[in-house]
Design a protein around this motif. Structure first.
Motif, mmCIF file in Angstrom:
data_model
loop_
_atom_site.group_PDB
_atom_site.id
_atom_site.type_symbol
_atom_site.label_atom_id
_atom_site.label_comp_id
_atom_site.label_asym_id
_atom_site.label_seq_id
_atom_site.Cartn_x
_atom_site.Cartn_y
_atom_site.Cartn_z
ATOM 1 N N ALA A 186 0.846 -1.195 0.000
ATOM 2 C CA ALA A 186 0.000 0.000 0.000
ATOM 3 C C ALA A 186 0.884 1.248 0.000
ATOM 4 N N ASP A 187 0.398 2.304 -0.632
ATOM 5 C CA ASP A 187 1.105 3.590 -0.675
ATOM 6 C C ASP A 187 2.475 3.472 -1.340
ATOM 7 N N TRP A 188 2.577 2.643 -2.352
ATOM 8 C CA TRP A 188 3.838 2.509 -3.094
ATOM 9 C C TRP A 188 4.187 3.847 -3.742
ATOM 10 N N PRO A 189 5.401 4.377 -3.529
ATOM 11 C CA PRO A 189 5.720 5.736 -3.981
ATOM 12 C C PRO A 189 6.300 5.817 -5.395
ATOM 13 N N GLY A 190 6.278 4.723 -6.138
ATOM 14 C CA GLY A 190 6.888 4.742 -7.459
ATOM 15 C C GLY A 190 6.294 5.793 -8.373
ATOM 16 N N GLU A 191 4.970 5.866 -8.443
ATOM 17 C CA GLU A 191 4.339 6.834 -9.348
ATOM 18 C C GLU A 191 4.564 8.264 -8.884
ATOM 19 N N SER A 192 4.593 8.487 -7.578
ATOM 20 C CA SER A 192 4.870 9.838 -7.073
ATOM 21 C C SER A 192 6.274 10.285 -7.454
#
Length: 249
Positions: free
Chosen positions: A223-229
């Protein structure tokens, strides 16, 4: 089993900028990757690189094969064009719906020296495969790409479907918590940076980190994987650089 480490322990390592690093960051971020020397002189100044330092760096880069030169225009060499393509792919990875299958590559070649083995390992990691054990590489089959045909000289490739939990297998193959922590650290450092050199340093580390993102199916990510951010932040910075160069994307 090998752990496929994709992030530096303890957070991101921000490497000091050199004149070469600044020039490459500028050229890697524009299409086509070429700039006149007069523009380079203007663009590197905010990063603390003077004209004489720049010209010395350009001469060394041409001699080393990093750059080509026509008249007063410098452009990336073929080797670095491949690096730009990898960075572009890291920013916009091509994926497809995942239906539970995995890519598997098994190394069959023998008698290779240490340098050849290291080169092959780096190449397979660059294809976002992970090593389960010596010579066995795999990943979920969600990338919209074919494996290079010349891999058949050294390996066999298969489509597989493991019997166990794919989440457990992903956890054995990639240190996702470590990757995510480094990504969040980079996002914070980029947001806090004010000087142009500090921002460039942070985003140069960000794109290096994106190159190691396994690009897993959403169902296999925490959850809340920061790859796209991280991709969004880097894409915004690259647009800034391109606009300053006069090559708006």
């Amino acid at each position: 089993m090998r752990m496929n480490v994709s992030a530096e322990p303890g957070g991101a390592v921000l490497r000091p900028l050199s004149a070469r690093s600044v020039v490459l960051s500028l050229l890697l971020g524009v299409h086509p990757p070429e700039l006149p020397v007069k523009d380079l002189v203007r663009l590197v100044e905010p990063f603390g690189v003077g004209g004489s330092t720049l010209r010395a760096a350009l001469s060394r880069m041409v001699a080393a094969g990093d750059l080509g030169r026509t008249d007063a225009v410098y452009r990336l060499s073929g080797r670095l064009l491949a690096r730009q393509r990898r960075q572009d792919d890291a920013l916009h990875p091509r994926t497809r719906a995942w239906r539970g299958d995995w890519e598997m590559v098994v190394i069959t070649a023998t008698g290779r020296g240490p340098a050849e083995r290291a080169e092959l390992r780096a190449r397979l990691a660059g294809l976002r495969l992970a090593e389960l054990r010596e010579g066995v590489w795999l990943r979920p089959a969600n990338l919209d790409r074919e494996l290079p045909g010349d891999l058949a000289r050294v390996a066999l490739s298969y489509t597989a479907r493991p019997d166990g939990s794919p989440l457990d297998l992903v956890g054995r193959l990639w240190p996702l918590d470590s990757w995510a922590a480094t990504a969040r650290n980079l996002l914070a450092q980029a947001a806090d940076a004010r000087r142009p050199a500090d921002r460039l340093t942070a985003f140069a580390a960000a794109v290096r980190h994106l190159l190691t993102d396994p690009v897993l199916p959403p169902d296999l990510l925490p959850a809340d994987w920061p790859g796209e951010s991280l991709r969004t932040a880097y894409a915004g910075y690259r647009r800034e650089l391109a606009a300053s160069v006069g090559h708006p994307e």
